[in-house]
Each structure stands twice: as structure tokens, then as C-alpha cells.
Design a protein around this motif. Structure first.
Motif: not given
Length: 188
Positions: A24-27, A59-61, A63-70, A76-86
């Protein structure tokens, strides 16, 4: 030109499930991001070759400050799998069984059920709606006060990860092979 205020991204879930990176760019700093994912299954492990997805904002993975605003919205999801990601933000998937393994979620998770597995970390960053013009109060209501808010069952097993912040469970909570700490005294 930087995008300001409430910035909405509609991401094709089939492409998401097959991507190695989402950028996600230009935010603008301080902008609130809403990322809509409209598929039934959302997976952060590439379905083609099994590699984990990398998500960056400007360009940043991680980022706790940005995470508060995302907010990642998967209505519609019935399954959401977080595996190997931040996952840099909160997750709103009220109909989904959410699984977190070998991954970090950097916000509140609101789901139908949740399973926290090996190597998982839920790092509570309370969602900040102050930059959105659509809300005069907390976006999630009482759920905003928890790192995990599930309408159904919650499970966390031996070798599982960690959860910072509170957990609210509408169904059964199952903690297998875990200890709560050595500073607790037993009472008779």
C-alpha cells in the motif's frame, strides 16, 4: 500525492491468496486505511507455492503506529488464515473462523471463532478512529478493548503463541497445556 483521511482499498481475494507481497503506497501519515477483502476464504500463505505474504505500507512492514489506523475488513469470509505473515492492523471478520500460526496480528481481531497456534502473536494495538469523519466514538464498541473478541469459541494450545491484551469469548475457551504464571498462589 499522498492519500489522506479515510483511504479505502478493495483487494481481490483471489489475487491476495496468490500474492507474495501486497504494498500500500502513498498513504499519508495519520490516514486511516480500510482494506476490504470480499472472498469466503482469505489466506496469507501463497496458495501457489506456500510462501508467506509480505504486507507493507509505504515500504514499511510492522509499523505499530500505522497498525492502529488500519482495518482489514472481511465481511463475507468464513475462514481467515494468518500464517507466516505480520498483519499490520485490526481484523474485522465477524463470520470467520480465524487461525493465527507463525504470524503476528498487530491489532484487534473480531471473529466468529479464533485459534491461536504455534508461533502466533497477537500484539494489541487499539484501533484509532480519530482520523475518520464517520465515527464520534469507538468503531468496534466494547470489542475495541480486547486484542481478541470472538462471538464463538477460542482455543490456544501448548506451544501456541502469545496474546497481549484481553480476550473476550462468546463460546467456549480452550487452553491446552499452558500455564498462567509462577506468581499465582493456590488457595485452599
Amino acid at each position: 500525492q499522498n492519500l489522506t483521511g479515510l483511504v479505502v482499498f478493495n483487494v481481490d481475494t483471489d489475487k491476495w491468496n496468490r500474492s507474495l507481497s501486497i504494498a500500500f503506497t502513498n498513504v499519508a501519515p495519520g490516514a486511516t486505511m480500510l482494506v476490504n477483502l470480499n472472498g469466503l476464504t482469505v489466506n496469507t500463505r501463497n496458495l501457489v507455492d506456500g510462501q508467506p505474504l509480505e504486507i507493507t505500507v509505504n515500504g514499511v512492514a510492522n509499523d505499530g503506529a500505522a497498525a492502529k489506523r488500519i482495518l482489514f475488513n472481511a465481511p463475507n469470509a468464513t475462514r481467515f488464515i494468518l500464517n507466516g505473515v505480520n498483519l499490520p492492523g485490526s481484523l474485522l471478520a465477524p463470520a470467520a473462523a480465524v487461525t493465527v500460526a507463525n504470524a503476528t496480528a498487530m491489532g484487534t481481531i473480531i471473529s466468529a471463532s479464533a485459534n491461536i497456534g504455534t508461533g502466533a502473536m497477537v500484539d494489541w494495538n487499539q484501533f484509532d478512529s480519530s482520523s475518520t469523519a464517520t465515527s464520534s466514538g469507538p468503531v468496534f464498541g466494547i470489542a475495541q478493548d480486547y486484542s481478541i473478541f470472538t462471538f464463538g469459541n477460542f482455543s490456544m494450545t501448548n506451544g501456541g503463541g502469545s496474546v497481549s491484551g484481553g480476550i473476550a469469548v462468546g463460546g467456549n475457551a480452550n487452553y491446552t497445556g499452558l500455564s498462567i504464571g509462577s506468581g499465582l498462589n493456590s488457595s485452599s
